[in-house]
Scaffold this motif. Structure first.
Motif, PDB file in Angstrom:
ATOM      1  N   GLN A 121       0.827  -1.204   0.000  1.00  0.00           N
ATOM      2  CA  GLN A 121       0.000   0.000   0.000  1.00  0.00           C
ATOM      3  C   GLN A 121       0.866   1.261   0.000  1.00  0.00           C
ATOM      4  O   GLN A 121       0.566   2.248  -0.691  1.00  0.00           O
ATOM      5  CB  GLN A 121      -0.920  -0.004   1.222  1.00  0.00           C
ATOM      6  N   ARG A 125       1.242   4.325  -3.092  1.00  0.00           N
ATOM      7  CA  ARG A 125       0.971   5.743  -2.852  1.00  0.00           C
ATOM      8  C   ARG A 125       2.232   6.602  -2.867  1.00  0.00           C
ATOM      9  O   ARG A 125       2.165   7.791  -2.536  1.00  0.00           O
ATOM     10  CB  ARG A 125       0.277   5.889  -1.488  1.00  0.00           C
ATOM     11  N   GLN A 207       6.871   9.785   1.281  1.00  0.00           N
ATOM     12  CA  GLN A 207       6.049  10.802   0.641  1.00  0.00           C
ATOM     13  C   GLN A 207       6.855  11.916  -0.027  1.00  0.00           C
ATOM     14  O   GLN A 207       6.318  12.678  -0.832  1.00  0.00           O
ATOM     15  CB  GLN A 207       5.095  11.417   1.672  1.00  0.00           C
TER      16      GLN A 207
END
Length: 465
Positions: A121, A125, A207
């Motif tokens: 996951q 992302r 991120q």
């Protein structure tokens, strides 16, 4: 399909090894010190030091910048996520290496699937920044041979030549009888807490781009390792991945083992929710101890949630962890563990109710701040020399570091585990300081700071002649 899967995994491993061992290896960044084991006094400030930077660099503005950046980063840690990971791992009832590999709701196979799914996951992302794969290895324990798996996530750094930092935790568990694969072995604090932290660190750090490369590893078969040797899964990674692919200790900035970081209670009712212990192998100039000193300084300088307290040994007496596997092979490796341990609440009694979510959140935030600095600051200065000025004074000189706006000079006295003094300069040298002052210290190390206020890892120590 199974054959195709392993072909893909093989190519992933080869690609990753090439990226770490080529001349264009990604940068790994460092960050460093706080305080030591038995509470030692903090870094001193009173002694006049050479080349202090006041008025030359707007360090107050930089501190404000880094404070805001770290505040925003650390606030991404979500306690609910950490708790969810621990609860889920506990719900599998046991993660013993000889428990079921195929049951979807019980045993080490269910735990492996859950962790792998979390990493997948994160990969989905990450806009291509995070890659995950598994490393299988064969284990024979208590007369039973099984295939175990290390679960790996990797963020490729944007800069070249700085290596990689490894953050790991083991996901297997045990009950009182190490041979019993069926008994209840919830493993909430040891080591569901470490697994939860690694997953959360991977989620947050994936991120945004990082200068340095970071590898996240969840190891199997730590509980069936041996004192002094480390876990079986981490040994498999060191031997069959790092050493097999020619990845040398100077390419790995360090390994940080997160093992048992979820509780603040001691066995006699004492509580410590302000500290976390950091173990590293002696002596004080070992690669592991120098990494620990850097971590200590980083946590101290950035005022992270927990005080990082250095310990003068590789682990508690008679105990071991996955960091041993790296240390034995010459890689700098350290272990973070809660400040006090209630050993009566381990093995079969290591239940979810023994977890302190607030402490686990603090520990995760502390490690996140450390890894952020290690992966975002400039590379350390090279070729440090103490130059005699011919007038009873000497000056430190070193090669300038790319992207450094200033430098932090850390001084360590004989037999000290931490830096006892530090000061800041703008240029790649210090003003003259009396030789008798320099000689009070055993060694010096220097870290570069960029315009954003990120501190890189400290250089290898230079012994003061």
């Amino acid at each position: 399909m199974k054959r195709l899967f392993w072909v893909v995994v093989w190519f992933s491993l080869v690609s990753l090894a090439c990226s770490l061992s080529s001349s264009d290896e990604p940068t790994i960044l460092p960050t460093l010190p706080k305080e030591t084991s038995t509470p030692q006094p903090p870094l001193g400030y009173a002694t006049p030091l050479p080349g202090t930077v006041e008025g030359q660099v707007n360090t107050e503005q930089q501190q404000q910048q880094i404070d805001v950046a770290l505040f925003n980063l650390l606030n991404q840690v979500e306690s609910d996520r950490l708790v969810m990971h621990v609860q889920t791992l506990v719900s599998f009832q046991t993660r013993h290496v000889n428990s079921s590999q195929t049951d979807l709701n019980r045993g080490i196979g269910a735990a492996r699937n859950y962790i792998a799914d979390q990493f997948e996951q994160i990969q989905a992302r990450s806009n291509g920044r995070f890659v995950t794969f598994q490393q299988p290895f064969t284990l024979t324990f208590n007369g039973i041979t099984t295939q175990q798996h290390n679960i790996i996530g990797y963020i490729q750094g944007t800069d070249t030549g700085a290596g990689v930092i490894i953050v790991g935790a083991h996901y297997d568990s045990r009950t009182y009888d190490l041979r019993d694969a069926e008994a209840y072995a919830p493993g909430a604090v040891d080591n569901g807490s470490g697994v939860a932290a690694v997953i959360e660190l991977a989620r947050i750090l994936s991120q945004n781009p990082l200068r340095a490369s970071v590898m996240f590893i969840l190891f199997s078969a730590e509980e069936v390792g041996q004192a002094g040797q480390g876990g079986v899964g981490s040994q498999a990674f060191v031997n069959n991945y790092l050493l097999a692919n020619g990845i040398t200790p100077d390419q790995v900035i360090g390994m940080i083992n997160l093992d048992t970081i979820g509780n603040w209670d001691g066995p006699n009712g004492e509580k410590n929710d302000t500290d976390i212990r950091l173990f590293s192998s002696p002596p004080n100039d070992s690669p592991a101890r120098q990494l620990a000193r850097s971590i200590n300084f980083i946590a101290y300088n950035y005022r992270l949630d927990l005080n990082v307290i250095l310990q003068d040994q590789i682990d508690r007496e008679g105990r071991f962890g996955d960091h041993n596997s790296f240390d034995n092979a010459g890689y700098a490796a350290v272990r973070l563990i809660e400040a006090v341990e209630d050993t009566n609440s381990r093995e079969g009694d290591d239940v979810f109710e023994g977890l302190e979510p607030a402490y686990l959140e603090k520990a995760t935030r502390t490690v996140l701040g450390i890894i952020a600095a290690l992966s975002s600051g400039p590379q350390p200065p090279q070729n440090i020399v103490l130059r005699d000025n011919g007038d009873g004074t000497s000056s430190l000189v070193w090669e300038p570091t790319f992207d450094a706006e200033r430098y932090i000079v850390g001084l360590r006295r004989p037999n000290s585990m931490i830096f006892n003094q530090h000061f800041t300069v703008r240029e790649n040298f210090t003003a003259g300081w009396a030789n008798t002052n320099w000689q009070q210290y055993e060694a010096v190390a220097i870290a570069a700071v960029d315009s954003r206020g990120y501190i890189g890892r400290f250089s290898a120590e230079y012994k003061i002649p």
